[in-house]
Design an enzyme around this catalytic site. Structure first.
Site, short mmCIF file in Angstrom:
data_model
loop_
_atom_site.label_atom_id
_atom_site.label_comp_id
_atom_site.label_asym_id
_atom_site.label_seq_id
_atom_site.Cartn_x
_atom_site.Cartn_y
_atom_site.Cartn_z
N HIS A 74 -34.64 -45.75 -5.82
CA HIS A 74 -35.21 -44.84 -6.81
C HIS A 74 -35.77 -43.58 -6.14
CE1 HIS A 74 -34.53 -47.52 -10.10
NE2 HIS A 74 -35.39 -48.44 -9.70
N GLU A 111 -31.23 -49.17 -13.10
CA GLU A 111 -31.60 -50.42 -12.45
C GLU A 111 -30.38 -51.09 -11.82
OE1 GLU A 111 -34.71 -51.48 -11.90
OE2 GLU A 111 -35.21 -49.55 -12.81
N HIS A 143 -34.60 -51.80 -3.25
CA HIS A 143 -34.35 -51.37 -4.63
C HIS A 143 -35.24 -50.18 -4.97
CE1 HIS A 143 -33.74 -52.14 -9.07
NE2 HIS A 143 -34.94 -51.55 -9.10
N GLU A 144 -36.52 -50.25 -4.62
CA GLU A 144 -37.44 -49.16 -4.93
C GLU A 144 -37.12 -47.91 -4.11
OE1 GLU A 144 -39.15 -49.31 -7.50
OE2 GLU A 144 -38.77 -51.43 -7.80
#
Length: 648
Positions: A188, A270, A184-185
């Protein structure tokens, strides 16, 4: 939506943020002007000069309009703009070092890559896998000593990005869940969210500064009132008190609406990062399990760091409590995120306890099985380069498996050496040693004279193993060494860079392999401002022609074959390139200059160029390791994190 579309969207979002900031500042100017004039009028600071009261004692419209004093309004506007701009620039300078500044502001501690802590080793291993699989430099990892389950990615670019993770996240999540959070990070990092997040912090700080100035004015009233008579008729103290209170109200109101904008932007990103993590790991239960544990954990995801509210939109989960949860929440509600990943979820949150060593071993067992065997020891798959382009910003489970196999196949001693700053330098020196005995002797003499003694001894210790290293593992070994190399001091790094230059020039020429490795190392270690991406490909035809020419010559010894590869690549473009540049004229100095220009291409223009490069590399039906390294070095220079080329 692919990587390049996401980059283009991030660029447009930044433009909209600037527009919203300008609108917010304009509103602040209007409101502040009204407030200042009202306060001055109330305390008769401006009324005698500008207002004529008629015989009935009323202030007429004409008299009110006379309050429009353009020098006063101009001064207020200039003051507001100056405060906002200087406040934003000050915060930008504070965060200039990228993700490290954010992690340190949150109280994070850099995890030593040579740590003996089992939990910290596990998170470092997960981050290394994700980085190698996605083609991004391995980011340093910071731990926040907090029991909450949370994480963040911060930085201006992949080169200065860091991963931050709480102790609760490391301790309470199993390996699959950690993979989901880290994936997930990494989303980003891929999609430009980090840069957007830092700009949001800077912009909001400029607006908040108006409220802080109001606080200072209110405090100053107390000191100014000391020593004055209680019956004093001086109204300036009350005027300052009114102005201070008004500035506080204006500044905090601006920050309130700015935070609503921040929350709205963050919530949508998100959802995208959750989906990207599932695509990466092919395991929705990992990230969904992490979200369920946040819901069942007593501490949730709320971080206790002093500056957590300022960086709340960067976290994996809702990092701070909000009074108006629906408007101010920087993250979607947990149930919404979980049901997008697992539609059949029953709505219950688990009781959260740290996994036992046996449970952790069982969770890691599938990982160990996946790592058995060598990593991609066969030839590259047909159209491997084109497939790698399609996977930019969207690495797959196959890339993750490749990374796991690569790390398992690497010599344990070399892998451990990559985690020490002295040994890591020795490894990099070893990768650039020449095969010719005479050239190598000269290289070793230069290093003995110029390199740090510990780094030189490490080179001698590992030289034989580096010589036997499969050439496919050169880039993964460099990627593993990057975090340790980023710890070099301001006096150590110039020496290291100088020695790299001595090594590649020791034989009087620089090969493309040497250039590619040198370029990847330096590009990922040095701070550089992200270029303005506003050029069209048709504006960069000479540079594109030079790049394709050099690649065509690198893959073909025969001039006619090089011409055929160049023509095939040029035929994929919608623009007409200049003729093939002769081998003698395609210098590496010109290549560096061309890449500096091509890095300014608009996001949606870059895949056209990369696919032309892929066509050039694949023209003869074979991709060598040197061509693959060169191809990835060019993509890295264009700020496109390309995953490894796969063998199947």
């Amino acid at each position: 939506m692919n990587f390049f579309e996401q980059q283009d969207r991030a660029k447009r979002n930044t433009t909209w943020l600037v527009v919203l900031l300008v609108a917010a500042v304009a509103s602040l100017i209007v409101v502040t002007t009204v407030v200042v004039v009202g306060v001055l009028f109330a305390f008769e600071e401006v009324a005698p000069a500008y207002v004529q009261i008629d015989s009935s004692g009323n202030v007429g419209m004409v008299q009110v309009l006379k309050l429009v004093d353009w020098p006063l309004i101009g001064g207020i506007a200039l003051g507001i703009i100056t405060v906002v701009v200087l406040g934003s620039l000050f915060k930008r300078l504070q965060l200039n070092s990228g993700g490290r500044a954010v992690a340190e502001a949150l109280g994070g501690r850099l995890i030593n890559v040579s740590t003996n802590d089992a939990d910290e080793k596990r998170i470092l291993n997960v981050v290394e896998e994700m980085a190698i699989a996605s083609g991004t430099p391995v980011p340093p990892v910071y731990v926040l000593e907090d029991n909450a389950i949370n994480a963040f990615a911060a930085g201006h670019s992949p080169q200065d990005a860091v991963i931050g993770i709480t102790r609760g996240c490391i301790r309470l999540l199993n390996r699959s869940e950690l993979q989901g959070v880290v994936a997930h990070e990494f989303s980003h990092i891929f999609h430009g969210d980090m840069r957007l997040n830092i700009r949001l912090v800077s912009m909001l700080h400029g607006i908040l500064l108006i409220g802080l100035i109001g606080q200072m004015l209110v405090r100053s009233v107390r000191y100014r009132a000391i020593g004055r008579s209680r019956n004093s008729n001086d109204k300036s103290v009350f005027a300052m008190l009114g102005l201070g209170a008004a500035f506080m109200l204006i500044g905090y109101a601006g920050t309130f609406f700015g935070n609503i904008i921040k929350a709205a932007v963050s919530r949508q990103r998100e959802f995208l990062a959750d989906a990207s993590a599932v695509q990466f790991t092919r395991d929705p239960s990992g990230i969904a399990g992490a979200l369920r544990k946040i819901g069942g954990h007593a501490g949730g995801s709320q971080v206790e760091a002093v500056n957590a509210a300022e960086f709340s939109h960067m976290f994996f989960g809702q990092g701070v409590r909000t009074s108006l949860s629906s408007m101010m929440a920087t993250h979607p509600p947990l149930p919404d995120r979980i049901r997008r990943l697992e539609p059949s979820w029953d709505g219950r949150f688990p009781v959260v306890q740290p996994p036992s060593p046996e449970q952790q071993q069982a969770a890691d067992a599938p990982q160990a099985n996946a790592q058995q065997g060598g990593a991609g020891l066969g030839g590259f798959a047909p159209l491997a380069a084109v497939a790698a382009i399609d996977a930019i910003g969207q690495p797959s489970a196959a890339h993750l498996q490749y990374a796991q196999q690569t790390l398992a196949a690497l010599d344990d001693e070399l892998r451990a050496a990559a985690h020490d700053s002295y040994s890591a330098r020795g490894l990099i020196y070893g990768l650039l040693l020449h095969k010719d005995r005479n050239v190598r002797t000269e290289q070793l003499r230069l290093l003995e004279q110029n390199a740090a003694p510990e780094a030189y001894r490490a080179l001698l210790r590992y030289a034989e193993k580096i010589d036997r290293l499969d050439e496919r593992y050169r880039l993964p070994l460099i990627e593993l060494a990057l975090p340790a190399l980023k710890e070099l001091s301001a006096s150590q790094y110039p020496v290291f860079k100088k020695n790299l230059g001595l090594l590649v020039r020791a034989d009087g020429r620089v090969s493309l392999m040497e250039w590619a490795l040198y370029r990847i190392i330096i590009h990922n270690l040095e701070d550089h401002a992200p270029p303005a991406t506003n050029k069209q490909l048709k504006q960069c035809l000479p540079e594109a022609g030079l790049l394709l020419s050099l690649l065509a010559h690198a893959g073909q010894d025969d001039h006619e074959e090089a011409q055929a590869a160049y023509s095939a690549a040029a035929g994929t473009l919608s623009v007409r390139l200049p003729p093939l540049v002769a081998r003698a004229d395609a210098s590496l100095t010109k290549l560096n200059q061309a890449l500096a220009t091509l890095s300014q291409l608009r996001p949606l223009q870059k895949p056209q160029l990369l696919k032309a490069l892929a066509r050039c590399v694949e023209h003869d039906g074979e991709i060598t390791v040197a061509e693959a390294e060169l191809f990835r070095a060019v993509a890295d220079a264009l700020d496109c994190p390309m995953p490894p080329l796969l063998s199947s």
